[in-house]
Scaffold this active site. Structure first.
Site, PDB file in Angstrom:
ATOM      1  N   SER A 217       8.378   8.782  -9.607  1.00  0.00           N
ATOM      2  CA  SER A 217       9.912   8.710  -9.000  1.00  0.00           C
ATOM      3  C   SER A 217      10.614   7.671 -10.034  1.00  0.00           C
ATOM      4  O   SER A 217      10.115   7.034 -10.627  1.00  0.00           O
ATOM      5  CB  SER A 217      10.118   8.330  -7.662  1.00  0.00           C
ATOM      6  OG  SER A 217      11.358   8.136  -7.157  1.00  0.00           O
ATOM      7  N   TYR A 230       8.482   3.137  -0.153  1.00  0.00           N
ATOM      8  CA  TYR A 230       8.336   4.321  -0.638  1.00  0.00           C
ATOM      9  C   TYR A 230       8.578   3.793  -2.266  1.00  0.00           C
ATOM     10  O   TYR A 230       7.626   4.276  -3.131  1.00  0.00           O
ATOM     11  CB  TYR A 230       9.604   5.473  -0.553  1.00  0.00           C
ATOM     12  CG  TYR A 230       9.804   6.649  -1.411  1.00  0.00           C
ATOM     13  CD1 TYR A 230       9.021   7.655  -1.236  1.00  0.00           C
ATOM     14  CD2 TYR A 230      10.358   6.451  -2.492  1.00  0.00           C
ATOM     15  CE1 TYR A 230       8.871   8.644  -2.063  1.00  0.00           C
ATOM     16  CE2 TYR A 230      10.551   7.756  -3.301  1.00  0.00           C
ATOM     17  CZ  TYR A 230       9.693   8.720  -2.975  1.00  0.00           C
ATOM     18  OH  TYR A 230       9.830   9.745  -3.861  1.00  0.00           O
TER      19      TYR A 230
END
Length: 340
Positions: A217, A230
């Site tokens: 990500s 996350y």
């Protein structure tokens, strides 16, 4: 003329092995052989079996067949003969990746915690000659080993693995529980490690090299608000790419990553509540979140699952054979996430 390599190999005491350019071709060769044996057995039961003349065999086997082949001469697809295993492939980005790899010629093992979703996606890709579904929890060493065994049994090996399974819980630091932290790290950081370790075992035994791709990500390098667990686990995944590229290169195994921005449309994570929480953080309606993400990028374009799948294919399709340890941003241009 055809190559001289046999399509059927008989090993006494072991069995019959069929070979071909893909599973379907090998299966058909085996079926033809078994049918031929049955014809011979039937003939011998009545009187005696006598094959056709060698000249007739040549005419049937080569001339007309090769002439037909020359008229078409289709080029093999870039991923033909390769076997891919994609985690989290039952929806969203994983589904798009599985579809793209299959379209480029790969046989695909669709791995997902939701077995029904995995079976549905495998069905979309074709029959069992093209794709099989496995139910796997990436936090379980036993289930991961079973998934790779199923891949080897179905297609003979594994050449390409995509670590895509993920989950996301968006909370500020003081609201993030230890369970939130542990769950995300168990699925993405630990899960990717376990899948990559099993992939390395299979690939090194095969001695054919291979590809491992992490769907990380932009959060791996970008510090955003209310996203501690996350982002931290994505940073873990990103560094696994570098560490494994350094360790597995001697075996011809390339390890690379893809860093998407928020993929809203078609994303299982966003549909599961992540989208609503991120929309609340940024103060926009949830249905406008994709548009919001697009407007903060340099290109002003929304990122879709297919764009991430394109990057996976670019890394594994044969043009970047000398590239390992790379992260490709697929974020339409987020300057704060530029790699340094």
């Amino acid at each position: 003329m055809r190559g001289a390599d046999p399509a059927i190999v008989l090993v006494p005491g072991v069995g019959m092995f069929s070979f071909g350019k893909d599973k379907q071709t090998a299966r058909v060769a085996g079926e033809f052989y078994l049918n031929a044996i049955n014809v011979m057995r039937g003939a011998e039961a009545v009187s005696a079996y006598a094959p056709i003349e060698e000249s007739e065999k040549f005419r049937i086997e080569y001339w007309a067949l090769e002439e037909a082949k020359l008229q078409r001469m289709p080029r093999p697809k870039p991923l033909a003969t390769r076997v891919a295993l994609v985690t989290g492939a039952g929806s969203g980005i994983g589904r798009a990746i599985a579809r793209r790899l299959a379209a480029e010629g790969a046989c695909v093992v669709v791995a997902d915690l939701n077995g029904e979703n995995a079976a549905r996606v495998a069905g979309e890709l074709g029959g069992s000659d093209r794709a099989v579904a496995v139910t796997v929890d990436v936090t379980s060493e036993e289930q991961i080993a079973d998934a790779f065994r199923a891949a080897v049994l179905a297609f003979g090996g594994v050449d390409l693995v995509v670590n895509n399974a993920g989950v996301s819980i968006s909370k500020p630091l003081l609201e993030t529980t230890a369970r939130d932290w542990d769950l995300q790290h168990a699925i993405m950081a630990r899960g990717s490690f376990l899948v990559s370790r099993e992939a390395a075992r299979v690939m090194t035994a095969q001695e054919l090299g291979g590809d491992i791709v992490y769907i990380a990500s932009k959060n791996a390098v970008f510090a955003g608000p209310d996203n501690i667990a996350y982002s931290a686990t994505k940073a873990d995944q990103a560094h696994q790419v570098r560490l494994l590229a350094a360790e597995l290169g001697e075996h011809g195994i390339r390890v690379n990553g893809v860093n998407p921005d928020g993929v809203v449309r078609g994303s299982g994570i966003f549909a599961g509540g992540w989208g609503a929480k991120r929309a609340a953080v940024y103060g926009v309606p949830e249905e406008k979140l994709g548009e919001f993400y697009a407007q903060r990028t340099l290109l002003k374009r929304e990122v879709l699952p297919e764009h991430v799948a394109n990057a996976v294919f670019a890394l594994t399709g044969g043009d970047l054979t000398h590239t390992t340890g790379l992260h490709i941003p697929v974020d339409a241009g987020v300057a704060a996430a530029f790699l340094r």
